[in-house]
Write an enzyme that holds these catalytic residues in place. Structure first.
Site, PDB file in Angstrom:
ATOM      1  N   CYS A   1       0.762  -1.130  -0.372  1.00 62.33           N
ATOM      2  CA  CYS A   1       0.167  -0.020   0.032  1.00 62.33           C
ATOM      3  C   CYS A   1       1.148   1.514   0.246  1.00 62.33           C
ATOM      4  CB  CYS A   1      -0.434  -0.029   1.174  1.00 62.33           C
ATOM      5  SG  CYS A   1      -1.699  -0.962   1.504  1.00 62.33           S
TER       6      CYS A   1
ATOM      7  N   ASP B   1      32.033  17.389  21.416  1.00 59.63           N
ATOM      8  CA  ASP B   1      32.285  18.135  21.876  1.00 59.63           C
ATOM      9  C   ASP B   1      31.131  18.701  22.656  1.00 59.63           C
ATOM     10  OD1 ASP B   1      33.372  20.695  21.709  1.00 59.63           O
ATOM     11  OD2 ASP B   1      32.747  21.389  19.712  1.00 59.63           O
TER      12      ASP B   1
END
Length: 556
Positions: free
Chosen positions: A40, A452
């Protein structure tokens, strides 16, 4: 996790129908209905992709939505394209509020799970006694009971599969339910014919497959039920994220009075009152007051930050101490929480490369299996005619049923989207937002991660890491015990960390009297005859003063 909410604000979009004469790139979201499997999804995507101006079309089976990007797009035309393909479609003109999206997710997932649970219980509840009866009781009435139970299973459990297969057939396509319906029906009808022949006195010598027909519906329903439960659990992470934005806000009138309004009705420029312990409902800027805000929902930093007049606040943040008056900068449908939820649901609906391959395979798999089944039946029929043997034809029917039943790989179209949905949801639960399915796929090949994080990596909540004594008259245990005693009356996250640290060390904080909390400064109280103050420190997280004398610095 760190998210720049100014960036999120710039990425926000109002879902709207594009003007037909506009050459600007735009995005249209459609709400779909009638989707049952990967076939579908493939059909709707292909229909949308073939429409003029469409550059990309993504359909989510789990979310029942379609996102279409392109130029010169007309929303109503795209909805008609989907409807022409045999599915329901409506245009999402406005972004759903977190409350609306959460309610819809809960309702759809619970309804889906209840539906398949009922089918699985009925199917297996019939099939298991049929197996026991088939293998243990060989009485004249046994075929009657098996035929009755199989008919009951076909009607009560198989109806859903037949409806789905029929809808696909009307749209001149097929899906996984097509294979299941044909396979189970063939086994049932074949057995029914044998049963009728035996009632008329014709001995076929062939076994009946009533039990197998009922069991097929039951087992497939069980698989769908387990998949629906997994989907509901995965969606719970998104629902928890959506709960971070309150459904109501306290609107401050010009005369100083307040009234409660739905968050979705808040407009830019409205003044809102944020009480201590409440979450910020709308992105805005502080007009009055000062407080510590827990912004971990956006920044991932567990330590609350001090905010005052002219400082920005983000929806979903927790106001820990002071009373604030803010001015809304966005409307209630375009908050940071709503955009984060949109990112998560968008990632869940996006497709990795392997999923696109699976969708292509699924779209041609069912027709291929039907062709193989037909060839099998034709070959066995020719062999039966050549031999003049009816048993050979019966063996051919059994071979056809076997081909159809063993070729129902529902997991082919469900495994990858389910893995992406669970991965994206669980990641969001842990504070990690997945941009898209391809990004998640690439991350799976990562071997090294470089962080970081401004020098810190946190576990999402403050913890006492160091106690530096300033006054030699008190040891660590005594300082921590007194500090935890006075902080026990505070709702601040740092206060909870101090109390937890004391209890982890076996210290039982006594009760405190004359407790007082000052927004942005700290707390003070009297414990065991000592005046204990816990406040801000320039070096560490907080400083503890006992009877006016600095006793220790505590770092978290």
């Amino acid at each position: 996790m760190f998210i720049d909410f100014h960036f999120l604000a710039s990425q926000g979009r109002i879902i709207h129908p594009c003007m037909a004469d506009s050459h600007d790139a735009c995005t249209i979201d459609l709400k779909l209905s009638g989707l049952n499997c990967a076939a579908c999804v493939s059909k709707v995507e292909s229909a949308l992709a073939a429409s003029p101006g469409v550059e990309d079309a993504t359909v989510s089976l789990t979310q029942s939505t379609a996102t279409v990007q392109g130029r010169n797009l007309d929303a109503d035309t795209l909805a008609e394209v989907v409807e022409a393909a045999g599915y329901g479609a409506s245009v999402l003109v406005h972004r759903q509020t977190p409350a609306e999206l959460r309610s819809e997710l809960e309702e759809r997932q619970h309804q889906h799970e209840r539906q398949w649970r009922r089918r699985a219980v009925l199917g297996l509840g019939v099939a298991i006694p049929m197996f026991i009866l088939h293998w243990t009781v060989h009485a004249p009435w046994t075929p009657w009971v098996l035929a009755f139970l199989a008919t009951f299973a076909v009607i009560t459990v198989g109806t859903g599969f037949y409806v789905s297969a029929w809808k696909a057939a009307k749209n001149r396509t097929t899906n996984m339910d097509t294979l299941i319906s044909i396979g189970a029906s063939t086994a049932y009808v074949f057995s029914l014919v044998l049963f009728i022949l035996e009632l008329t006195g014709v001995e076929t010598g062939q076994p009946m497959y009533f039990t197998e027909a009922a069991a097929l519906f039951g087992i497939i329903s069980l698989g769908h039920w387990l998949e629906a439960r997994s989907s509901a659990r995965a969606g719970s992470a998104v629902r928890e994220l959506l709960e971070l934005q309150p459904e109501t806000a306290e609107l401050l009138e010009d005369d100083g009075s307040t009234r409660e309004v739905p968050s979705a009705d808040v407009q830019p420029g409205d003044r809102l009152l944020i009480r201590p312990g409440a979450r910020v409902p709308i992105d805005g800027i502080i007009l009055e007051g000062e407080s510590d805000l827990d912004e971990s929902v956006v920044t991932g930093e567990p330590i609350p930050v001090q905010r005052g007049v002219d400082d920005p606040v983000v929806s979903g943040s927790m106001n820990t101490t002071g009373r604030l008056v803010i001015e809304a900068l966005v409307d209630g449908r375009n908050t940071t929480v709503a955009r984060i939820a949109e990112l998560v649901t968008g990632a869940m609906a996006s497709k990795a490369g392997i999923q696109r391959l699976a969708d292509k395979v699924s779209s041609i798999f069912v027709p291929t299996i039907l062709v193989i089944a037909c060839i099998t039946l034709v070959c066995w029929s020719i062999l039966a005619i050549t031999r003049g043997d009816a048993l050979t034809f019966q063996s051919g029917v059994i071979a056809v049923v076997t081909v159809l039943i063993i070729s129902c790989p529902c997991a082919l179209g469900l495994a990858t989207p389910m893995a992406i949905m669970v991965g994206a949801s669980e990641s969001s639960r842990m504070g990690i937002l997945i941009k898209s399915a391809p990004a998640l796929e690439v991350a799976g090949n990562a071997r090294h991660v470089i962080f970081d994080k401004t020098g810190t990596l946190t576990v999402g909540r403050p913890r006492v890491t160091d106690i530096e004594l300033i006054d030699s008259d008190h040891d660590e245990a005594a300082v921590l015990r007194l500090a935890a005693a006075v902080e026990a009356s505070s709702e601040h996250p740092l206060a909870k960390a101090l109390v937890d640290a004391a209890r982890e060390r076996g210290l039982d904080p006594p009760g405190a009297s004359d407790f007082k909390a000052t927004a942005g400064q700290g707390v003070v109280g009297r414990v065991d005859g000592h005046l204990v103050e816990v406040g801000r420190d320039e070096v560490a997280t907080c400083r503890v003063l006992i009877d006016g004398t600095p006793a220790a610095r505590i770092t978290m």
